[in-house]
Design a protein around this motif. Structure first.
Motif, short mmCIF file in Angstrom:
data_model
loop_
_atom_site.label_atom_id
_atom_site.label_comp_id
_atom_site.label_asym_id
_atom_site.label_seq_id
_atom_site.Cartn_x
_atom_site.Cartn_y
_atom_site.Cartn_z
N ASP A 85 -6.22 1.31 -7.98
CA ASP A 85 -7.04 2.22 -7.18
C ASP A 85 -8.17 1.36 -6.61
OD1 ASP A 85 -9.10 3.99 -6.31
OD2 ASP A 85 -8.26 5.58 -7.57
N LEU A 109 1.88 4.56 1.11
CA LEU A 109 1.63 5.42 2.26
C LEU A 109 2.36 6.75 2.09
CD1 LEU A 109 2.00 2.65 4.98
CD2 LEU A 109 -0.13 3.66 4.13
N LEU A 150 -0.53 8.06 -4.02
CA LEU A 150 -0.73 7.86 -2.58
C LEU A 150 -2.08 7.19 -2.36
CD1 LEU A 150 -0.04 8.43 0.43
CD2 LEU A 150 -1.15 10.65 0.13
N GLY A 151 -2.10 6.15 -1.55
CA GLY A 151 -3.34 5.44 -1.25
C GLY A 151 -3.64 4.31 -2.20
N ASN A 152 -2.91 4.24 -3.33
CA ASN A 152 -3.12 3.14 -4.25
C ASN A 152 -2.33 1.91 -3.81
OD1 ASN A 152 -4.76 4.79 -5.76
ND2 ASN A 152 -3.52 4.74 -7.60
N LEU A 201 0.86 -1.18 0.00
CA LEU A 201 0.00 0.00 0.00
C LEU A 201 0.90 1.23 0.00
CD1 LEU A 201 -2.82 1.34 0.33
CD2 LEU A 201 -2.48 1.12 2.82
#
Length: 172
Positions: free
Chosen positions: A99, A20, A71-73, A18
């Motif tokens: 995503d 971050l 970020l977050g993917n 992930l």
């Protein structure tokens, strides 16, 4: 000591991470160095599965970044041995971004890493040969000789005049 040949699927590894905040640059994209670090781990795992021995990174081929991973993917790194030589193995990787909220995957990049298997004394040791099965595996297997010769030339370990596979590409 002859070892039983193995298939590419026997070395197949998928590593998932992930992205971050600590993994990103100021644009909110995964840093290339962090991705290369993760790719090195995934490729080493695939190489170790193939040869059942400790391995060290010998080379990293060109890495082209097709699409940034945000970020977050989620990052999915698929690695498997594409060819085995005497004591070295070429590992092919495909990297996908995902995503998870919008529910779509996209290709980020591809690369080749080369690893050398080590014996208990830290010296190179023979590895099992690879038997390609699918059409993609056969293509990667065949083209691995050219990539290897290019790596050896760039590393100063082979004269360009000795690169028969590369020369054959340019002879008409």
């Amino acid at each position: 000591m002859s070892q039983k040949a193995k298939t590419a699927k026997e070395s197949y590894v998928v590593m998932t991470e992930l992205v971050l905040p600590n993994d990103t640059n100021t644009f909110g994209n995964l840093m290339g160095g962090r991705l290369m670090y993760w790719m090195d781990i995934a490729a080493a795992l695939a190489a170790m599965k193939h040869c059942a021995a400790p391995v060290v990174t010998a080379s990293v081929d060109n890495i082209s970044f097709e699409n940034p991973i945000k970020l977050g993917n989620v990052v999915h790194i698929e690695a498997k041995v594409s060819r085995a030589f005497n004591s070295s193995m070429e590992v092919h990787m495909k990297v996908w971004g995902e995503d998870a909220i919008q529910q779509y995957r996209y290709k980020s990049n591809e690369a080749y890493y080369t690893f050398v298997a080590l014996d208990p004394n830290g010296r190179s040791r023979p590895v099992p040969q690879l038997v390609p099965e699918t059409e993609e595996e056969k293509d990667l297997f065949e083209s691995a000789l050219r990539r290897r010769q290019l790596r050896l030339i760039l590393g100063g370990k082979m004269k360009p005049s000795d690169a028969t596979e590369l020369k054959a590409l340019f002879q008409l």
